[in-house]
Motif scaffolding. Structure first.
Motif, mmCIF file in Angstrom:
data_model
loop_
_atom_site.group_PDB
_atom_site.id
_atom_site.type_symbol
_atom_site.label_atom_id
_atom_site.label_comp_id
_atom_site.label_asym_id
_atom_site.label_seq_id
_atom_site.Cartn_x
_atom_site.Cartn_y
_atom_site.Cartn_z
ATOM 1 N N LEU A 1 -19.868 20.444 6.486
ATOM 2 C CA LEU A 1 -18.458 20.880 6.591
ATOM 3 C C LEU A 1 -17.549 20.326 6.062
ATOM 4 O O LEU A 1 -16.718 20.718 5.457
ATOM 5 N N ASP A 2 -17.618 18.906 5.997
ATOM 6 C CA ASP A 2 -16.467 18.241 5.822
ATOM 7 C C ASP A 2 -16.394 18.364 4.298
ATOM 8 O O ASP A 2 -15.052 18.207 3.615
ATOM 9 N N VAL A 3 -17.379 18.418 3.615
ATOM 10 C CA VAL A 3 -17.330 18.745 2.225
ATOM 11 C C VAL A 3 -16.756 20.016 1.840
ATOM 12 O O VAL A 3 -15.618 20.108 0.791
ATOM 13 N N MET A 4 -17.036 20.906 2.431
ATOM 14 C CA MET A 4 -16.452 22.380 2.156
ATOM 15 C C MET A 4 -14.915 22.324 2.562
ATOM 16 O O MET A 4 -13.937 22.907 1.941
ATOM 17 N N THR A 5 -14.549 21.605 4.014
ATOM 18 C CA THR A 5 -13.265 21.474 4.140
ATOM 19 C C THR A 5 -12.311 20.806 2.953
ATOM 20 O O THR A 5 -11.151 21.191 2.666
ATOM 21 N N ARG A 6 -12.918 19.745 2.580
ATOM 22 C CA ARG A 6 -12.330 19.055 1.474
ATOM 23 C C ARG A 6 -11.835 19.862 0.237
ATOM 24 O O ARG A 6 -10.956 19.838 -0.191
ATOM 25 N N LYS A 7 -13.047 20.639 -0.020
ATOM 26 C CA LYS A 7 -12.871 21.479 -1.423
ATOM 27 C C LYS A 7 -11.785 22.364 -1.045
ATOM 28 O O LYS A 7 -10.974 23.095 -1.895
ATOM 29 N N TYR A 8 -11.624 23.144 0.293
ATOM 30 C CA TYR A 8 -10.824 24.043 0.651
ATOM 31 C C TYR A 8 -9.421 23.715 0.620
ATOM 32 O O TYR A 8 -8.313 24.358 0.012
ATOM 33 N N ILE A 9 -9.164 22.557 1.196
ATOM 34 C CA ILE A 9 -7.881 22.107 1.253
ATOM 35 C C ILE A 9 -7.406 21.653 -0.125
ATOM 36 O O ILE A 9 -6.190 21.925 -0.448
ATOM 37 N N SER A 10 -8.421 21.043 -1.135
ATOM 38 C CA SER A 10 -7.803 20.586 -2.368
ATOM 39 C C SER A 10 -7.515 22.102 -3.141
ATOM 40 O O SER A 10 -6.609 22.124 -4.031
ATOM 41 N N ILE B 1 -3.276 25.646 -5.606
ATOM 42 C CA ILE B 1 -2.390 26.887 -5.560
ATOM 43 C C ILE B 1 -1.094 26.882 -5.337
ATOM 44 O O ILE B 1 -0.165 27.342 -6.010
ATOM 45 N N THR B 2 -0.764 25.730 -4.490
ATOM 46 C CA THR B 2 0.729 25.412 -4.217
ATOM 47 C C THR B 2 1.387 24.471 -4.995
ATOM 48 O O THR B 2 2.711 23.969 -4.914
ATOM 49 N N GLY B 3 0.564 23.993 -6.043
ATOM 50 C CA GLY B 3 1.162 23.008 -6.983
ATOM 51 C C GLY B 3 1.232 21.613 -6.431
ATOM 52 O O GLY B 3 2.010 20.873 -6.900
ATOM 53 N N GLY B 4 0.455 21.268 -5.418
ATOM 54 C CA GLY B 4 0.622 19.844 -4.705
ATOM 55 C C GLY B 4 1.765 19.978 -3.459
ATOM 56 O O GLY B 4 2.013 19.114 -2.799
ATOM 57 N N LYS B 5 2.292 21.010 -3.404
ATOM 58 C CA LYS B 5 3.235 21.360 -2.212
ATOM 59 C C LYS B 5 2.484 21.264 -0.863
ATOM 60 O O LYS B 5 1.721 22.144 -0.552
ATOM 61 N N LEU B 6 2.891 20.245 0.093
ATOM 62 C CA LEU B 6 2.228 20.223 1.376
ATOM 63 C C LEU B 6 3.219 21.049 2.396
ATOM 64 O O LEU B 6 2.674 21.678 3.373
ATOM 65 N N TYR B 7 4.510 20.840 2.581
ATOM 66 C CA TYR B 7 5.327 20.978 3.498
ATOM 67 C C TYR B 7 6.166 22.127 3.177
ATOM 68 O O TYR B 7 6.126 22.568 1.864
ATOM 69 N N GLY B 8 6.838 23.127 4.260
ATOM 70 C CA GLY B 8 7.758 23.897 3.720
ATOM 71 C C GLY B 8 7.057 25.324 3.443
ATOM 72 O O GLY B 8 6.080 25.553 3.411
ATOM 73 N N PRO B 9 8.223 26.187 3.118
ATOM 74 C CA PRO B 9 7.624 27.601 2.787
ATOM 75 C C PRO B 9 6.724 27.534 1.474
ATOM 76 O O PRO B 9 7.239 26.986 0.547
ATOM 77 N N GLY B 10 5.860 28.232 1.510
ATOM 78 C CA GLY B 10 4.891 28.506 0.452
ATOM 79 C C GLY B 10 3.966 27.128 0.221
ATOM 80 O O GLY B 10 3.231 27.222 -0.657
ATOM 81 N N SER C 1 -3.230 14.373 8.372
ATOM 82 C CA SER C 1 -4.186 13.729 8.863
ATOM 83 C C SER C 1 -5.834 13.837 8.419
ATOM 84 O O SER C 1 -6.478 13.021 8.133
ATOM 85 N N LYS C 2 -5.995 15.349 8.142
ATOM 86 C CA LYS C 2 -7.333 15.521 7.942
ATOM 87 C C LYS C 2 -7.504 15.334 6.516
ATOM 88 O O LYS C 2 -8.586 14.922 6.033
ATOM 89 N N MET C 3 -6.418 15.281 5.465
ATOM 90 C CA MET C 3 -6.418 14.893 4.159
ATOM 91 C C MET C 3 -6.760 13.068 4.180
ATOM 92 O O MET C 3 -7.697 12.691 3.455
ATOM 93 N N LYS C 4 -6.268 12.606 4.972
ATOM 94 C CA LYS C 4 -6.354 11.232 4.777
ATOM 95 C C LYS C 4 -7.768 10.814 5.414
ATOM 96 O O LYS C 4 -8.523 10.021 4.811
ATOM 97 N N LYS C 5 -8.251 11.392 6.288
ATOM 98 C CA LYS C 5 -9.683 11.429 7.080
ATOM 99 C C LYS C 5 -10.702 11.596 6.007
ATOM 100 O O LYS C 5 -11.740 11.072 5.612
#
Length: 508
Positions: free
Chosen positions: A462-471, A476-485, A500-504
């Motif tokens: 699951l951690d592998v799939m979560t890491r892939k999905y967040i990446s 898709i957002t061009g590295g944008k983490l916060y704010g609209p879009g 926090s999840k990204m750091k973990k």
């Protein structure tokens, strides 16, 4: 006696060109020899799984009919059996399930009958039912008397059916065309213009006569080209060229020469001047499909066209002024591509003056019956079928329940496959896998299908799939983490929690 009976019966059957009159004369003669209360003629229509009553005669009336009674599939198969007897006595209607089902719906009180099958040139045409309202009145001698009449009855029936078709041909075609236009809800070639695509067509109507650039957004196969064509047809440029260009189908090395043309001698093999797509569309409309596939170099030149309404051919120096309207389309998220710096932001602002969102097929399921009828018409003409294949309500329900990841384009392919497998119908869509997915509505009000049928049986941690999905979300957002879009918004998660999840998970 029998010769006289046959001769007189034949004369009466041929006494008039009007079926009801000849049958009435025939009935009045034979009723002296047979204990009948009336007779009727019907035909079996295999393609519709129904029986059509075309005439009825009794002591009170003689008339032609046009009444259809549907029958179950298993009974239809029985009627299609060429081994069925030519003449049959049924002294209790309950012993014949087909007659018991259909006859009382048209003629009341039938209890026994003689059924005479009509054939012409080894083709089963239909039956004549000689009936009585009393059980058990017919004998073999009665059947022997009327059996020789089969050919005369078949002939006058066939002539009557042909006459109906010939006399009503123009009227029927006219009514059919009006009915189809009304049923199919077609406006400027758009099926569903007043239902599932009503909002889209309202936008089209408002923008068509204005020379503003239009950007259409929507999934692959949802019909963006059809809407682009409608915009052109409703514009003041409708009598001018409408040039369609699939930007994703042109190799990067040929983009400039295909779009903008080239001068003689511009490169090896350029033996004469070539006019590009933009010049071909001069005075009319150019439709740039899959605009998101254009490389950055071509985007720069497209921006110049939008700004200056001019192009420069490859190898040329003089600007060529153009009077064109640009309609663009894409299934990609152009704003996310801007963040990744693979699509120009200034080009986005030039294109997205009037964006139109085309709904997917699963978002407008009410249009599926209309689209099915429309494409069956087209495919029947393509395959030169003598009649339109039928779609049962059960099979239509399969289409309504399917997820349609390929949208309208997939629907066309599914219908073509079904017609190839069963050109005479009824069409069977059992090859479509049952939809087991779940529809999820995102924060951006987009519908996403989560369907395990498309997933592999091989699982990863699951951690592998979560890491892939967040990446993937970050790409898709061009590295944008916060704010609209940003990725946090798209994943519907608190930005700090996502960090926090990204750091973990070790995502930098």
């Amino acid at each position: 006696m029998e010769k006289h009976f046959y001769h007189e019966s034949t004369l009466r059957l041929c006494s008039s060109l009007q079926l009801e009159k000849s049958l009435q004369s025939y009935f009045e003669f034979i009723r002296d020899e047979l204990p009948i209360d009336g007779l009727y003629i019907n035909i079996f229509r295999k393609q519709f799984n129904d029986i059509q009553f075309i005439a009825h005669v009794n002591a009170n009336q003689s008339c032609t009919l046009d009444r259809q009674i549907s029958i179950p599939e298993e009974l239809a198969q029985c009627l299609d059996d060429p081994q069925r007897p030519r003449v049959r006595i049924v002294n209790d209607i309950e012993h014949d399930p087909i007659t018991a089902l259909v006859a009382p719906k048209v003629i009341s009180g039938i209890r026994s009958l003689i059924i005479l099958r009509m054939s012409i040139e080894n083709t089963h045409l239909g039956i004549v039912g000689f009936y009585a309202k009393t059980t058990g009145v017919f004998r073999p001698r009665h059947a022997d008397l009327i059996a020789p009449h089969m050919h005369a009855l078949a002939l006058i029936t066939a002539l009557n059916l042909r006459g109906r078709n010939l006399l009503k041909e123009n009227e029927a075609l006219s009514k059919q065309n009006v009915s189809l236009r009304r049923t199919l809800d077609v406006q400027n070639g758009v099926v569903g213009a007043n239902s599932g695509l009503k909002h889209v067509m309202q936008q089209v109507q408002s923008i068509a006569k204005i020379n503003t650039t239009v950007l259409m957004l929507g999934e692959t196969g949802c019909g963006k080209e059809v809407i682009a064509n409608a915009i052109h047809e409703l514009s003041e440029r409708s009598d001018k060229p409408f040039i369609k260009v699939n930007c994703g189908a042109i190799p990067d090395t040929l983009i400039d020469s295909e779009l903008f043309g080239y001068e003689k001698g511009a490169f090896t093999g350029a033996e004469s001047r070539k006019i590009g797509y933009f010049e071909q569309a001069n005075g009319g409309t150019i439709f740039l499909d899959e605009i998101g596939e254009l490389p950055l170099s071509a985007q720069v030149r497209l921006l110049r066209v939008l700004q200056n309404s001019s192009i420069t051919r490859v190898g040329g120096h003089d600007a060529v002024q153009l009077d064109i309207r640009i309609v663009a389309a894409t299934h990609r998220n152009l704003q996310a591509m801007i963040h990744r710096e693979v699509f120009r932001e200034d080009l986005w602002y030039r294109l997205a003056i009037f964006p139109i969102e085309i709904p997917s097929l699963r978002q407008r399921r009410t249009d599926i019956p209309l689209l099915v009828q429309h494409f069956i018409e087209q495919l029947s003409s393509k395959f030169n079928l003598p009649q339109l294949p039928r779609v049962t309500p059960e099979q239509l329900n399969i289409l309504n329940q399917y997820a349609w990841p390929g949208n309208v384009r997939e629907l066309i392919n599914v219908l073509e496959r079904a017609i190839i497998q069963q050109p005479s119908g009824p069409l069977d869509f059992g090859f479509l896998a049952p939809h087991q997915g779940e529809e999820i509505t995102t924060q951006a009000n987009q519908t996403v299908i989560i369907d395990p049928n498309y997933a592999s049986d091989k699982l990863v941690p699951l951690d592998v799939m979560t890491r892939k999905y967040i990446s993937h979300a970050l790409r898709i957002t061009g590295g944008k983490l916060y704010g609209p879009g940003g990725a946090a918004e798209l994943l519907d998660i608190n930005a700090n929690t996502l960090r926090s999840k990204m750091k973990k998970l070790g995502i930098v």
